[in-house]
Design an enzyme around this catalytic site. Structure first.
Site, PDB file in Angstrom:
ATOM      1  CG  HIS A 112      58.436  21.483  65.862  1.00  0.00           C
ATOM      2  ND1 HIS A 112      57.160  22.118  66.342  1.00  0.00           N
ATOM      3  CD2 HIS A 112      57.987  20.378  65.122  1.00  0.00           C
ATOM      4  CE1 HIS A 112      56.209  21.049  65.899  1.00  0.00           C
ATOM      5  NE2 HIS A 112      56.641  20.294  65.232  1.00  0.00           N
TER       6      HIS A 112
ATOM      7  CD  GLU B  52      60.591  18.232  58.528  1.00  0.00           C
ATOM      8  OE1 GLU B  52      59.735  17.482  58.359  1.00  0.00           O
ATOM      9  OE2 GLU B  52      61.020  18.525  59.807  1.00  0.00           O
ATOM     10  CG  ASP B  53      56.809  21.053  57.182  1.00  0.00           C
ATOM     11  OD1 ASP B  53      57.446  19.949  56.686  1.00  0.00           O
ATOM     12  OD2 ASP B  53      56.177  20.473  58.276  1.00  0.00           O
TER      13      ASP B  53
ATOM     14  CG  ASP C 112      52.518  -5.599  88.680  1.00  0.00           C
ATOM     15  OD1 ASP C 112      52.099  -6.729  87.919  1.00  0.00           O
ATOM     16  OD2 ASP C 112      53.511  -5.195  88.474  1.00  0.00           O
TER      17      ASP C 112
END
Length: 725
Positions: A92, A96-97, A279
């Protein structure tokens, strides 16, 4: 892998990247439980490709960069995601990198993986004016990719979760920024998609990073409460199990503590102290069928008294993200309040995994669920909002509003349940039904009684929308609608309407300016017009006219450029040709003619116009102090005059100097009503004990009408004088 003429070379881990092998082992172990050996081999190829691409890059912790995408893939493996998602998770960041191009990913792993990677990648090639604009554009790109394939957001959420787990190495200011973004955007998205297991961890880590002191204090308070109540809760569990066994119900019981961020939000939203949060401790009861949920509810209510008004049936009416369960709060032993949640196994699976349950439980749930249907519906709404949003920041603002629903449930006349966020209005309801219903709304009935369109809706109401074919959205609706869908549709309609009006006004302004140059739009040489359009980077005359109408370009200057290379003679002191006839203002120009709030001009006043950037013409009285500053921007001031018969009503201000007597304002209001005027606003300024100055904003037809109102008020005995500020 797709067929190609030349197959890519086999993937081999570079010697320098061999140390990264240790990070792949946990992922391989997690995958072995549900993915075939061929699938694991494909994921390993992605690891080798990613490790080689990220070679030499490190995280701030000092670990090789590839450790991060592998951790992201491991989180997704916990949700039993498919091979394509896992490969995209590992890759992923490569577009980009690193120097890897999208085409290389397509060649190696196919178009599907490349599309997922591209959806998660940021827009690094475009230069933005600000960080906020860049964030908004990246967010819109990601959300639009998510509409096409929801796996994009699952990868992004897993990416954010691992970044939050390793946030400690960041600078304090960066930690706070990332934590704020996580709580503002990513946890609500996880909630919308029903991914509660991810959401809870993101919320608590974001809370701890953003408010470390509050997190520490609250965690300590929960720890102390746990010490006092653990034995009591364990005793309640035993009683539940015993009674369920007696009734022949096979159940799974799980006691839990409410998470720190959930407690914090409840304390904030409802202005409660820690002791008032009922709660903090909860018991989850998981049964086999929906029928057993309601049977189990009756059993727990017989064991312990329920707290009135705190029962919620999310099975009959699921939450926005498809969550289903029964919630009730009981008075436990020693008065300890205890939340009990009752649900089926399927509801429990989807409560934890949401839309990801499609992959986690796909063998037995291929037909889809309420969660999936709600998620798809939200994604369709996102697409509509994106199409109507003017820019990325407007889209981000709309989606943020839409991500925090505190639900209210209302009914159509046919009995269909419509779910809306808290404080939603009738207009929000109309747009939730259909865009055309919202655009043509003119009135409504709530429980068979007429009510204003701005009415805030309450649970259980039945709403009937009355429409008319010629009706249009009102700009004032933007001041009270709360749903992103309604806001986006209203803005889109008004933007299109404003553009049409701006083109008409631009045509009038340019025509008037060309008259002063003894020319007209129709007689202009086409080549000269095309040359000017090219110089201004406009594609058409309509685009130029719109810019003139919105005040972004000056009509006199455009006219002079169109007819000659040098300015015309005979311009007045405001830079407008003296022979140019004034613009006629009728009061019906809508969005491109505005009336200044500093002087409140009305028909009959001597007026002038100012071309305001992006707003069109702003009309001022000639004696207004702002109009007196015409020398500052002489090219923006232009002559305007009222039409012979202006239409509509106009706001005017009057100051009434009156004695302080009981009932004085009522007499003044009655006098105004007798003259056929309406009061918009009233303000008081006590000058002394005996005298009050009352400033009244009222709506009149023209100067004659206003004079009649002022004369009528002067007839009141306690009124000293009436003036127009």
């Amino acid at each position: 892998m797709p067929e190609t003429e030349t197959a890519p070379a086999p993937l081999v881990l570079l010697p320098e990247a061999a140390a990264a092998e240790v990070y792949f082992a946990p992922l391989a172990l997690a995958l072995s439980s549900y993915i075939s050996p061929q699938g694991i081999a494909l994921v390993r190829d992605a690891f080798v490709f990613g490790a080689n691409a990220h070679l030499g890059q490190s995280r701030q912790s000092g670990e090789p960069y590839i450790s991060h995408p592998l951790a992201v893939a491991e989180i997704l493996a916990g949700l039993h995601m498919d091979e394509a998602t896992l490969v995209a998770a590992i890759l992923h960041d490569v577009i980009e990198d690193t120097a890897v191009a999208r085409e290389e990913i397509v060649l190696r792993f196919g178009e599907e993986v490349a599309r997922l990677v591209d959806g998660v990648s940021k827009l690094t090639q475009i230069r933005f004016k600000s960080k906020a604009e860049a964030q908004a554009a990246n967010f819109r790109k990601m959300m639009m990719a998510m509409v096409e394939d929801v796996r994009v957001i699952l990868i992004k959420l897993a990416d954010r979760l691992h970044n939050m787990r390793t946030l400690g190495v960041m600078r304090p200011d960066k930690r706070r920024r990332i934590a704020r973004e996580t709580l503002d955007i990513y946890t609500p998205i996880a909630s919308r998609l029903g991914l509660n297991s991810l959401r809870h961890e993101l919320e608590d880590m974001g809370f701890a990073a953003l408010y470390p002191t509050r997190y520490r204090v609250l965690t300590e308070a929960v720890r102390k409460a746990r010490g006092n109540r653990r034995e009591v809760v364990a005793g309640i569990e035993d009683r539940f199990m015993q009674r369920f066994a007696e009734e022949g119900l096979r159940v799974m019981i799980d006691a839990r503590e409410k998470r720190p961020y959930s407690i914090y939000r409840k304390m904030q939203q409802k202005q409660l102290s820690f002791k008032e949060v009922f709660d903090v401790f909860a018991v989850r009861v998981v049964v086999q069928t929906v029928d057993e949920c309601y049977r189990a509810l009756g059993i727990v209510h017989n064991l312990y008294k329920p707290l009135p008004g705190r029962f919620k049936d999310y099975i009959a009416i699921p939450k926005a993200n498809g969550y289903q369960s029964l919630h009730t709060i009981l008075f436990g032993p020693h008065g300890i309040p205890l939340e009990v949640q009752l649900r089926t196994h399927e509801m429990h699976q989807f409560a934890e995994s949401g839309i990801a349950a499609h992959w986690l439980y796909k063998s037995s749930h291929d037909q889809g669920t309420v969660t999936q249907a709600r998620a798809r519906e939200w994604l369709r709404d996102l697409l509509e909002i994106q199409q109507k949003a003017g820019n990325p920041q407007e889209f981000l603002e709309s989606v943020k509003v839409d991500l925090f629903p505190d639900e209210v449930y209302v009914f159509t006349p046919m009995g269909e349940i419509i779910e809306l966020p808290r404080r939603a209005t009738v207009v929000d309801f109309a747009y939730a039904i259909h865009t055309d219903v919202g655009n043509h709304s003119v009135a409504c009935k709530i429980d068979r009684r007429f009510a204003p369109l701005s009415t805030i809706l309450e649970n259980g109401q039945t709403i009937e929308i009355i429409t008319a074919s010629g009706a249009e959205p009102n700009p004032n609706w933007l001041s009270f609608v709360v749903t992103a869908k309604a806001r986006a549709n209203i803005r889109s309609f008004l933007k299109n309407l404003q553009e049409a009006e701006a083109i008409k006004l631009g045509h009038r302004l340019l025509s008037k300016a060309l008259e002063g140059e003894s020319s007209s739009i129709e007689t202009l040489p086409p080549e000269r017009l095309q040359r000017l359009l090219a110089e201004y980077h406009h594609d058409s005359l309509s685009e130029l006219l719109r810019e003139i109408g919105l005040g972004n370009r000056m009509a006199p200057l455009v006219a002079r450029l169109l007819v000659a290379d040098t300015p015309s003679q005979g311009a007045d002191d405001r830079g407008v040709a003296s022979t140019v006839a004034p613009i006629i203002i009728s009061g019906t120009e809508g969005l491109v003619v505005d009336f200044a709030k500093c002087c409140h001009p009305i028909p009959g006043d001597s007026v002038t116009g100012f071309l305001s950037t992006g707003r069109g013409i702003v009309v001022h009285r000639r004696d207004c102090s702002n109009a007196a500053d015409a020398g500052v921007h002489p090219e923006r001031w232009l002559a305007v005059t009222w039409a012979a018969v202006p239409s509509g009503e106009y706001q005017a201000l009057i100051a009434v100097h009156a004695k302080n007597v009981r009932g004085g304002l009522a007499r003044i209001a009655a006098s105004v009503a007798e003259t056929g005027a309406d009061i918009d606003d009233v303000r008081f300024d006590d000058r002394d004990v005996n005298l009050t100055i009352i400033t009244i904003a009222l709506r009149v037809k023209d100067r004659v009408h206003l004079a009649r109102v002022m004369r009528r008020i002067k007839q009141i005995p306690d009124v000293v004088k009436v003036v127009r500020p």
